[in-house]
Design an enzyme around this catalytic site. Structure first.
Site, PDB file in Angstrom:
ATOM      1  CB  SER A   1      -1.303   0.218   1.385  1.00 42.44           C
ATOM      2  OG  SER A   1      -2.491   0.785   1.069  1.00 42.44           O
TER       3      SER A   1
ATOM      4  CG  ASP B   1      -4.298  -1.983   1.615  1.00 37.20           C
ATOM      5  OD1 ASP B   1      -2.773  -2.958   1.616  1.00 37.20           O
ATOM      6  OD2 ASP B   1      -4.131  -1.029   1.668  1.00 37.20           O
TER       7      ASP B   1
END
Length: 261
Positions: A49, A160
């Site tokens: 991320s 994510d």
């Protein structure tokens, strides 16, 4: 199998693993600043991320100042990026434009090996990208569920990386360099009487859910720091410079000790 601890001095270079953490990822830029100032070579990077985005700039050889400005000036949120009848509240198009403008097109064009972690919702497993189109992998790694729309790539539905692997050390274990870990989701205590708020509550639950694997993984790190932490929330982008400084201070203190020993 236990990985034998690499005892090479930090001045010879490191592999760097960077956690996710939203705006707390600016602490990774501060770590990069310290590594550049102390002359410590980064030989490989793995990130999730926000850590993947910062890691891509590092792997491309971008200075910490440029990386900080480009990341800070990206506008992830805003009504122009709001999505109706989609699987997320906001579009990742602003981030995509920055990545395509400022980074090489492919992993193979980077200066050092780089790995970006994402989560495949179809198979329910973590995936690690280290080849192909760089921006696609970074967008998948940064697609926080519900906040951003999932990324569809080659039959995969990707979100994510932190959902399954918020500290993606695995790709670095086979490499010969000692590992420097940076985790920006330190779980701190907050009194029940304090105002938690919906975002803090959601983040706290998420971090507790994924925290179990961290001690095992940090055991593979020669060096490990936890800057930023509980004082900052995922969307505190207006505090970017302050957050960056926490990473810079934590890394500088560690490097000063190591290099003067």
């Amino acid at each position: 199998m236990t990985r034998e601890r690499n005892t090479a001095p930090i001045s010879e270079g490191i592999s760097l693993v960077l956690s996710g953490g939203g705006a707390r990822g600016f602490a990774h830029v501060g770590v990069w600043r310290a590594l550049q100032e102390f002359g410590v070579p980064v030989r490989a990077v793995s990130g999730t991320s926000a850590g993947a985005i910062a890691g891509a700039f590092i792997a491309a050889g971008v200075s910490w100042k440029e990386a900080f400005e480009w990341m800070r000036n990206s506008r992830y949120f805003g009504w122009r990026n709001f999505l109706w009848r989609k699987d997320g509240l906001f579009s990742l198009e602003p981030l995509e434009k920055v990545l395509q403008q400022q980074l090489p097109a492919r992993f193979e064009d980077l200066s050092i090996p780089f790995f970006a972690a994402a989560t495949d919702l179809v198979k329910g497993e973590a995936v690690h990208f280290n080849s192909g189109k760089l921006s696609d992998a970074l967008l998948a790694s940064a697609a926080v569920p519900l906040v951003f729309e999932p990324q569809r790539r080659n039959g995969q539905l990707l979100v994510d990386g932190g959902v399954m692997n918020n500290f993606p050390i695995e790709p670095l274990l086979a490499l010969p360099h000692p590992i420097f870990g940076v985790h920006v989701n330190r779980i701190a205590s907050r009194a029940a009487s304090e105002d938690w708020g919906k975002w803090y509550l959601a983040e706290k639950c998420f971090h507790l859910a994924i925290a179990g694997e961290l001690p095992r993984k940090t055991g593979h790190c020669r060096w490990f720091i936890e800057p930023a932490g509980d004082a900052y929330q995922m969307f505190d982008f207006e505090r970017a410079e302050e957050i960056m400084e926490t990473g810079y201070r934590a890394a500088s203190e560690l490097l000063q000790r190591e290099l003067s020993a």
